[in-house]
Motif scaffolding. Structure first.
Motif, PDB file in Angstrom:
ATOM      1  N   ALA A 166      20.690  13.623  73.410  1.00  0.00           N
ATOM      2  CA  ALA A 166      21.451  12.910  72.303  1.00  0.00           C
ATOM      3  C   ALA A 166      22.490  12.620  72.584  1.00  0.00           C
ATOM      4  CB  ALA A 166      21.264  14.002  71.159  1.00  0.00           C
ATOM      5  N   TYR A 167      23.549  13.523  73.407  1.00  0.00           N
ATOM      6  CA  TYR A 167      24.805  12.953  73.807  1.00  0.00           C
ATOM      7  C   TYR A 167      24.683  12.054  74.814  1.00  0.00           C
ATOM      8  CZ  TYR A 167      27.385  16.920  71.474  1.00  0.00           C
ATOM      9  OH  TYR A 167      28.022  17.861  70.652  1.00  0.00           O
ATOM     10  N   GLU A 203      28.204  10.313  75.030  1.00  0.00           N
ATOM     11  CA  GLU A 203      29.458  11.057  74.701  1.00  0.00           C
ATOM     12  C   GLU A 203      29.130  12.206  75.851  1.00  0.00           C
ATOM     13  OE1 GLU A 203      28.816  12.372  70.611  1.00  0.00           O
ATOM     14  OE2 GLU A 203      29.470  10.490  69.920  1.00  0.00           O
ATOM     15  N   LEU A 204      29.203  11.990  76.989  1.00  0.00           N
ATOM     16  CA  LEU A 204      29.117  12.763  78.012  1.00  0.00           C
ATOM     17  C   LEU A 204      30.271  14.032  78.005  1.00  0.00           C
ATOM     18  CD1 LEU A 204      27.700  10.725  80.932  1.00  0.00           C
ATOM     19  CD2 LEU A 204      26.520  12.132  79.190  1.00  0.00           C
ATOM     20  N   ARG A 205      31.322  13.607  77.583  1.00  0.00           N
ATOM     21  CA  ARG A 205      32.615  14.608  77.502  1.00  0.00           C
ATOM     22  C   ARG A 205      32.083  15.616  76.707  1.00  0.00           C
ATOM     23  NH1 ARG A 205      38.280  12.030  76.010  1.00  0.00           N
ATOM     24  NH2 ARG A 205      37.125  11.514  74.227  1.00  0.00           N
ATOM     25  N   PHE A 232      30.594  21.507  75.849  1.00  0.00           N
ATOM     26  CA  PHE A 232      29.566  22.241  75.158  1.00  0.00           C
ATOM     27  C   PHE A 232      29.283  23.219  76.358  1.00  0.00           C
ATOM     28  CE2 PHE A 232      24.896  23.567  74.862  1.00  0.00           C
ATOM     29  CZ  PHE A 232      25.093  23.961  73.768  1.00  0.00           C
ATOM     30  N   ALA A 233      28.879  22.596  77.679  1.00  0.00           N
ATOM     31  CA  ALA A 233      28.363  23.594  78.736  1.00  0.00           C
ATOM     32  C   ALA A 233      29.495  24.562  79.043  1.00  0.00           C
ATOM     33  CB  ALA A 233      28.317  22.602  79.752  1.00  0.00           C
ATOM     34  N   VAL A 234      31.102  24.257  79.123  1.00  0.00           N
ATOM     35  CA  VAL A 234      31.992  25.202  79.581  1.00  0.00           C
ATOM     36  C   VAL A 234      31.707  26.000  78.461  1.00  0.00           C
ATOM     37  CG1 VAL A 234      34.430  25.376  79.889  1.00  0.00           C
ATOM     38  CG2 VAL A 234      33.072  23.483  80.686  1.00  0.00           C
ATOM     39  N   ALA A 235      31.940  25.872  77.270  1.00  0.00           N
ATOM     40  CA  ALA A 235      32.222  27.022  76.174  1.00  0.00           C
ATOM     41  C   ALA A 235      31.064  27.659  76.071  1.00  0.00           C
ATOM     42  CB  ALA A 235      32.282  25.850  74.754  1.00  0.00           C
ATOM     43  N   THR A 236      29.702  27.222  76.110  1.00  0.00           N
ATOM     44  CA  THR A 236      28.616  28.376  76.113  1.00  0.00           C
ATOM     45  C   THR A 236      28.372  29.231  77.221  1.00  0.00           C
ATOM     46  OG1 THR A 236      27.256  26.549  76.833  1.00  0.00           O
ATOM     47  CG2 THR A 236      27.441  26.826  74.293  1.00  0.00           C
ATOM     48  N   GLY A 237      29.102  28.888  78.375  1.00  0.00           N
ATOM     49  CA  GLY A 237      29.125  29.999  79.404  1.00  0.00           C
ATOM     50  C   GLY A 237      29.235  31.612  79.107  1.00  0.00           C
ATOM     51  N   PHE A 257      32.426  22.753  69.263  1.00  0.00           N
ATOM     52  CA  PHE A 257      32.136  21.446  68.438  1.00  0.00           C
ATOM     53  C   PHE A 257      33.594  21.199  67.838  1.00  0.00           C
ATOM     54  CE2 PHE A 257      27.895  23.597  67.850  1.00  0.00           C
ATOM     55  CZ  PHE A 257      27.385  22.824  68.764  1.00  0.00           C
ATOM     56  N   LEU A 258      34.430  21.908  67.718  1.00  0.00           N
ATOM     57  CA  LEU A 258      35.826  21.646  67.087  1.00  0.00           C
ATOM     58  C   LEU A 258      36.499  20.800  68.177  1.00  0.00           C
ATOM     59  CD1 LEU A 258      36.980  25.024  65.269  1.00  0.00           C
ATOM     60  CD2 LEU A 258      36.847  22.579  63.988  1.00  0.00           C
ATOM     61  N   ALA A 259      36.529  21.198  69.413  1.00  0.00           N
ATOM     62  CA  ALA A 259      37.019  20.684  70.817  1.00  0.00           C
ATOM     63  C   ALA A 259      36.489  19.208  70.698  1.00  0.00           C
ATOM     64  CB  ALA A 259      36.815  21.464  71.757  1.00  0.00           C
ATOM     65  N   THR A 260      35.349  18.965  70.436  1.00  0.00           N
ATOM     66  CA  THR A 260      34.702  17.797  70.458  1.00  0.00           C
ATOM     67  C   THR A 260      34.875  17.107  69.339  1.00  0.00           C
ATOM     68  OG1 THR A 260      32.393  18.668  71.459  1.00  0.00           O
ATOM     69  CG2 THR A 260      32.182  16.639  70.146  1.00  0.00           C
ATOM     70  N   LEU A 261      35.166  17.486  68.323  1.00  0.00           N
ATOM     71  CA  LEU A 261      35.811  16.780  67.119  1.00  0.00           C
ATOM     72  C   LEU A 261      37.090  16.381  67.175  1.00  0.00           C
ATOM     73  CD1 LEU A 261      35.516  15.960  64.087  1.00  0.00           C
ATOM     74  CD2 LEU A 261      36.091  18.062  63.371  1.00  0.00           C
ATOM     75  N   LEU A 262      38.014  17.173  67.640  1.00  0.00           N
ATOM     76  CA  LEU A 262      39.433  16.821  67.830  1.00  0.00           C
ATOM     77  C   LEU A 262      39.847  16.042  68.839  1.00  0.00           C
ATOM     78  CD1 LEU A 262      40.680  20.323  66.813  1.00  0.00           C
ATOM     79  CD2 LEU A 262      40.705  18.128  65.367  1.00  0.00           C
ATOM     80  N   TRP A 263      38.945  16.270  70.029  1.00  0.00           N
ATOM     81  CA  TRP A 263      39.364  15.543  71.314  1.00  0.00           C
ATOM     82  C   TRP A 263      39.041  13.955  71.176  1.00  0.00           C
ATOM     83  CZ3 TRP A 263      37.640  17.477  76.981  1.00  0.00           C
ATOM     84  CH2 TRP A 263      38.288  16.655  77.736  1.00  0.00           C
ATOM     85  N   GLY A 264      37.725  13.953  70.598  1.00  0.00           N
ATOM     86  CA  GLY A 264      37.170  12.698  70.422  1.00  0.00           C
ATOM     87  C   GLY A 264      37.572  11.852  69.483  1.00  0.00           C
ATOM     88  N   ARG A 265      38.703  12.473  68.651  1.00  0.00           N
ATOM     89  CA  ARG A 265      39.385  11.731  67.730  1.00  0.00           C
ATOM     90  C   ARG A 265      40.836  11.373  68.101  1.00  0.00           C
ATOM     91  NH1 ARG A 265      36.338  10.812  62.899  1.00  0.00           N
ATOM     92  NH2 ARG A 265      34.302  12.005  63.340  1.00  0.00           N
TER      93      ARG A 265
END
Length: 292
Positions: free
Chosen positions: A226-227, A232-234, A239-244, A284-292
């Protein structure tokens, strides 16, 4: 008042925060500017009112004698608990109406299904496949879209029903499919005593771990697709880093519990819930804030 204070514990408000990742996942998938007061209002309605009411209703009919999610030693169930449940339900619906009738209708649907899960006259929890399907759909894709409606999406079909948004909603259900049996893994004796043939009880400890790993792997693969389709590869890297830490903890848990099922206990389950909730919410918060 002492009885109400005791009953309030069974609403398990802190435990409701373990459901944060699906909410923030849904919000992070929205495109365009956000109405933050609406976002925070929807968050409060779900996590401080609707989910606690669902927790309390489940506790009222389960009457657990052992550890449950968020409580090592739950207090005895009293009639005051059901009164608090109905109060929180009413406040949740009132708050949802302030954000729009569509959001309120979806909140009502969630509340009714969550009660069918526990209510003794229906008790979907007794049926492993039905209960799993209900949790996977309603705490996964349904809540994903519910959060977006609460945030103000849905004026047209483009936002909610765009194909990659629906694919991400499927991801939330796949993650729930993998993680849900893990929340039951320490309750096999309690569930068997009540006659609730949960999925984890049917799978056994080792089978639960295998099922969880397959579900989570399927969710991660679908998320990557989906990404990639959304460019939205960033977000995928975040996600990959945070779920380590989640993967490391899950691997450690399986390593200990595979030869010794006593490690499939309340302490490990709550530890897994806490770490996965914090890490996924942060992603998901980092994705939300960084993406905006």
């Amino acid at each position: 008042m002492a009885a109400y204070r005791s009953a309030l514990k069974l609403l398990r408000i802190p435990f409701s925060l373990f459901l944060m990742p699906v909410f923030w996942f849904g919000i992070s998938a929205l495109r365009g500017p956000l109405d933050w007061p609406r976002v925070l209002g929807a968050f409060a309605v779900l996590h401080l009112l609707v989910y606690p009411a669902s927790n309390g209703y489940n506790s009222y009919y389960d009457r657990d004698e052992g550890s449950i999610g968020g409580l090592k030693a739950p207090p005895k169930v009293t009639p005051e608990l059901l009164r608090l449940v109905y109060l929180f339900d009413a406040l949740g619906l009132a708050g949802a109406l302030l954000l729009g009738w569509r959001f309120a209708a979806l909140v009502l649907g969630y509340a009714l299904v969550s009660k069918a899960y526990s209510y003794e006259g229906i008790r979907l929890k007794k049926y492993p496949l039905w209960s799993t399907a209900v949790v996977v759909v309603f705490q996964g894709a349904y809540t994903f879209l519910l959060a977006q409606v609460g945030a103000g999406a849905g004026a047209g079909p483009g936002a909610l029903f765009e194909k990659t948004n629906l694919l991400l909603s499927l991801v939330s259900s796949l993650f729930l499919c993998g993680s849900y049996p893990l929340t039951q893994i320490y309750q096999h004796q309690e569930d068997a005593r009540r006659g609730d043939r949960t999925l984890s009880l049917r799978l056994g400890v080792r089978g639960t771990f295998v099922f969880a790993a397959l579900g989570l792997l399927a969710g991660a693969a679908t998320l990557a697709l989906a990404y990639w389709l959304r460019g939205e590869l960033r977000a995928l890297l975040i996600f990959a880093v945070a779920t380590g830490p989640v993967l490391a903890l899950f691997g450690r848990w399986v390593w200990l519990a595979w030869p010794d099922p006593t490690h499939a206990n309340h302490t490990w389950t709550m530890r897994m819930n806490l770490v996965s909730s914090v890490c996924l919410s942060a992603a998901f918060l980092a994705t939300l804030l960084w993406g905006r």
